[in-house]
Design a protein around this motif. Sequence first.
Motif, PDB file in Angstrom:
ATOM      1  N   GLU A 228       0.842  -1.187   0.000  1.00 47.43           N
ATOM      2  CA  GLU A 228       0.000   0.000   0.000  1.00 47.43           C
ATOM      3  C   GLU A 228       0.883   1.247   0.000  1.00 47.43           C
ATOM      4  N   PRO A 229       0.356   2.372  -0.499  1.00 48.52           N
ATOM      5  CA  PRO A 229       1.155   3.605  -0.549  1.00 48.52           C
ATOM      6  C   PRO A 229       1.070   4.369   0.767  1.00 48.52           C
ATOM      7  N   GLN A 230       1.995   5.292   0.943  1.00 47.92           N
ATOM      8  CA  GLN A 230       1.953   6.189   2.103  1.00 47.92           C
ATOM      9  C   GLN A 230       2.602   7.513   1.727  1.00 47.92           C
ATOM     10  N   THR A 231       1.924   8.601   2.047  1.00 46.93           N
ATOM     11  CA  THR A 231       2.465   9.937   1.815  1.00 46.93           C
ATOM     12  C   THR A 231       3.209  10.391   3.065  1.00 46.93           C
ATOM     13  N   THR A 232       4.450  10.831   2.898  1.00 45.63           N
ATOM     14  CA  THR A 232       5.252  11.272   4.035  1.00 45.63           C
ATOM     15  C   THR A 232       4.847  12.696   4.434  1.00 45.63           C
ATOM     16  N   PRO A 233       5.236  13.132   5.639  1.00 48.66           N
ATOM     17  CA  PRO A 233       4.901  14.500   6.052  1.00 48.66           C
ATOM     18  C   PRO A 233       5.410  15.581   5.111  1.00 48.66           C
ATOM     19  N   ASP A 234       6.500  15.307   4.363  1.00 48.18           N
ATOM     20  CA  ASP A 234       7.018  16.309   3.422  1.00 48.18           C
ATOM     21  C   ASP A 234       6.442  16.149   2.019  1.00 48.18           C
ATOM     22  N   GLY A 235       5.440  15.266   1.866  1.00 49.92           N
ATOM     23  CA  GLY A 235       4.739  15.136   0.592  1.00 49.92           C
ATOM     24  C   GLY A 235       5.278  14.081  -0.337  1.00 49.92           C
ATOM     25  N   ALA A 236       6.362  13.408   0.029  1.00 43.40           N
ATOM     26  CA  ALA A 236       6.917  12.356  -0.829  1.00 43.40           C
ATOM     27  C   ALA A 236       6.053  11.098  -0.730  1.00 43.40           C
ATOM     28  N   GLN A 237       6.285  10.168  -1.647  1.00 41.60           N
ATOM     29  CA  GLN A 237       5.516   8.929  -1.684  1.00 41.60           C
ATOM     30  C   GLN A 237       6.416   7.752  -1.371  1.00 41.60           C
ATOM     31  N   ARG A 238       5.974   6.892  -0.470  1.00 39.83           N
ATOM     32  CA  ARG A 238       6.703   5.660  -0.203  1.00 39.83           C
ATOM     33  C   ARG A 238       5.741   4.477  -0.332  1.00 39.83           C
ATOM     34  N   TRP A 239       6.329   3.277  -0.450  1.00 40.66           N
ATOM     35  CA  TRP A 239       5.525   2.059  -0.558  1.00 40.66           C
ATOM     36  C   TRP A 239       5.796   1.175   0.645  1.00 40.66           C
ATOM     37  N   LEU A 240       4.726   0.550   1.164  1.00 45.50           N
ATOM     38  CA  LEU A 240       4.811  -0.268   2.365  1.00 45.50           C
ATOM     39  C   LEU A 240       4.351  -1.693   2.074  1.00 45.50           C
ATOM     40  N   ARG A 241       4.910  -2.639   2.808  1.00 46.18           N
ATOM     41  CA  ARG A 241       4.360  -3.997   2.849  1.00 46.18           C
ATOM     42  C   ARG A 241       3.844  -4.203   4.263  1.00 46.18           C
ATOM     43  N   THR A 242       2.534  -4.376   4.393  1.00 48.26           N
ATOM     44  CA  THR A 242       1.852  -4.286   5.681  1.00 48.26           C
ATOM     45  C   THR A 242       1.183  -5.601   6.052  1.00 48.26           C
ATOM     46  N   SER A 243       1.112  -5.871   7.357  1.00 47.24           N
ATOM     47  CA  SER A 243       0.323  -6.971   7.909  1.00 47.24           C
ATOM     48  C   SER A 243      -0.429  -6.440   9.125  1.00 47.24           C
ATOM     49  N   LYS A 244      -1.686  -6.872   9.280  1.00 47.33           N
ATOM     50  CA  LYS A 244      -2.499  -6.461  10.431  1.00 47.33           C
ATOM     51  C   LYS A 244      -3.198  -7.686  11.008  1.00 47.33           C
ATOM     52  N   ILE A 245      -3.256  -7.753  12.353  1.00 45.63           N
ATOM     53  CA  ILE A 245      -3.946  -8.848  13.030  1.00 45.63           C
ATOM     54  C   ILE A 245      -4.842  -8.260  14.112  1.00 45.63           C
ATOM     55  N   PRO A 246      -5.953  -8.954  14.452  1.00 43.25           N
ATOM     56  CA  PRO A 246      -6.833  -8.443  15.511  1.00 43.25           C
ATOM     57  C   PRO A 246      -6.201  -8.611  16.890  1.00 43.25           C
ATOM     58  N   LEU A 247      -6.426  -7.650  17.770  1.00 36.76           N
ATOM     59  CA  LEU A 247      -5.987  -7.725  19.171  1.00 36.76           C
ATOM     60  C   LEU A 247      -7.156  -8.221  20.023  1.00 36.76           C
ATOM     61  N   ARG A 248      -6.916  -9.233  20.835  1.00 35.17           N
ATOM     62  CA  ARG A 248      -7.975  -9.830  21.655  1.00 35.17           C
ATOM     63  C   ARG A 248      -7.627  -9.693  23.137  1.00 35.17           C
ATOM     64  N   ASP A 249      -8.667  -9.514  23.975  1.00 33.42           N
ATOM     65  CA  ASP A 249      -8.475  -9.479  25.422  1.00 33.42           C
ATOM     66  C   ASP A 249      -8.505 -10.899  25.969  1.00 33.42           C
ATOM     67  N   VAL A 250      -8.413 -11.035  27.315  1.00 32.65           N
ATOM     68  CA  VAL A 250      -8.350 -12.366  27.923  1.00 32.65           C
ATOM     69  C   VAL A 250      -9.608 -13.173  27.667  1.00 32.65           C
ATOM     70  N   GLY A 251     -10.720 -12.472  27.417  1.00 28.47           N
ATOM     71  CA  GLY A 251     -11.969 -13.167  27.140  1.00 28.47           C
ATOM     72  C   GLY A 251     -12.166 -13.513  25.684  1.00 28.47           C
ATOM     73  N   GLY A 252     -11.201 -13.150  24.835  1.00 30.29           N
ATOM     74  CA  GLY A 252     -11.319 -13.446  23.421  1.00 30.29           C
ATOM     75  C   GLY A 252     -11.947 -12.349  22.600  1.00 30.29           C
ATOM     76  N   GLY A 253     -12.407 -11.297  23.249  1.00 30.50           N
ATOM     77  CA  GLY A 253     -13.018 -10.188  22.524  1.00 30.50           C
ATOM     78  C   GLY A 253     -11.980  -9.333  21.817  1.00 30.50           C
ATOM     79  N   ILE A 254     -12.340  -8.817  20.641  1.00 29.65           N
ATOM     80  CA  ILE A 254     -11.416  -7.984  19.863  1.00 29.65           C
ATOM     81  C   ILE A 254     -11.552  -6.531  20.317  1.00 29.65           C
TER      82      ILE A 254
END
Length: 601
Positions: A228-254
Amino acid sequence: MTPDDFALFARSLPEPLCLLNGQGEILAANPAAGRLFGLDVPALRGVQLSELVADSREKCENSLRTWAGSNEATPGALRVRSADGELLPCHGYGNLVRARSGDSPALIMLRLARREKFTRSFSALNDKVTLLRQEITERRRVELALRESQRMLQLVLDAIPVRVFWKDREGVYLGCNRNLARDAGLENTEQIIGKNDYDLGWREQAELYRSDDRLVIESGKPKLNYEEPQTTPDGAQRWLRTSKIPLRDVGGGIFGVLGIYEDITDRKMTEEALRRSQKMEAIGRLSGGIAHDFNNQLGVVIGYLDFMRNHVAHEEKPRMWVDTATKAVLRCMDLTRQLLVFSRRQPRERAVVDLNILLREMKTMIARSMTPQVEVQYFLADALWSTEIDPGEFQDAILNLVINARDAMPKGGKLLIETSNKFLDGGYTALNPGMKPGDYVQLMLSDTGTGIAAENMERIFEPFFTTKPEGVGTGLGLAMVYGFIKRYGGNIKVYSEPGVGTTIRMYLPRATGEAVTGSMDHARQATLPGGDERILIVDDETDLLQLAEQYLKDLGYRTRTAENAAQALRILADDRDFDLLFSDVVMPGGMNGYELAQQAT
């Protein structure tokens, strides 16, 4: 003990209790004390004891000093006035509680009717305070251990060479590591807490990021290794390789999402540069093959037109037709020549040259190529390094660039031509396949013309691609320049902004020899020699073979022809009495002209 600790400890006790500092200021009180004075507990905080006692300020200060230095319950000589006007004795004990920061000791004040009851109450109170101290000590130990664990975790996260972050269900950041804070333009990791993606430098992609967060939270499944793309604070463009996972509490809730990404901008740029290089190489091979075959056919046409011109030399109309046809064929041959120049991988004649000298020799030619409204300025570096190229190809490349600049400035402008010495390091060459780190001569041409649209930048070096009106230009100019630069191990970069202008930077490797001086004009006239020697002509194009035979016979030579290398070798096996082998280079059948010449000799 803090005032909050004291309030928690004393709130359920029936005795009126206050926590004071060494100056007599009430820091905390329990509800019993509030009822005693007829005030809310918060209203007692900050009140001076001297405002509540019925005795003099001097006597109050003396009692405070006595209590502060005592280790036992000390009956006070002070009297306080209750809300109903009753005067009650005030008793204190100084060393039960010490302030956490090591300030003056805190003092406990309580109301009791008799000293005996006061002493017994303080004995029980002392036991309770001892237990409280133990509890507070343990709680502090746990707090310190937790803080140390959190500090170690943050150190580990900051040492990871990727970006790590975690958010709640609403997309609000709960924390991050140092690399992500730096990407966001923040001074430290704490500054991101409470912010969302709309508050940071990449607000252009905020909705894209939130959409991914919601997908992970609602599905309960991770989303891994996507770009996915990302715009830096100075306006430049960079490319990212990202992974996201859900965070769960002790009861299993996200309750949120944990993300990690790495900056793959350099890798993407390298891949893109390699892709462009491979595409240009494929286009070069294709166009070169087509141009070679087409040029052969044009050679036949132009050859027979020459014969026809000799036969109609005294007839005006037929001669005019032949001349017109010849001009058209020559224009076609010029196009194929440009294609062959673009596709050729091996340089022709090399010479160690000083680009400053070549440019000075071309000044008149460049000036004549420009309109009067265009001002040409030269900035030629002193002690410019030499480079090894074909001077004729360099001249063609410069003229193509100059003409492009002229066409981009129909209302006039400026063209800057600049030379300089440059060292290109491994970081630059890694992003430009085919180059090696080292010394290069830089040639820059910068105009103030119309510029090039971003969507066209990808294709500017492709043969026949042009944005000029139909009939203006062939679209081969920049392709020829690209081929020239690549043949000599260099690189070319184009920077352009519509409405502002275009800058072209070319880099050619530094040469170690001495530059030649003097004019690079290789033009010369030649007279075709005649003779009666025997020549074996070899070409797989029958028409060209017959044409070459006719030309050589007209010059007096004795000829024999072969349509491929194998046939030529059979002829040579039976007859070695030839003075010259005249062969095409590229031929089918598994043997080219070079290999034929080696076997023939």
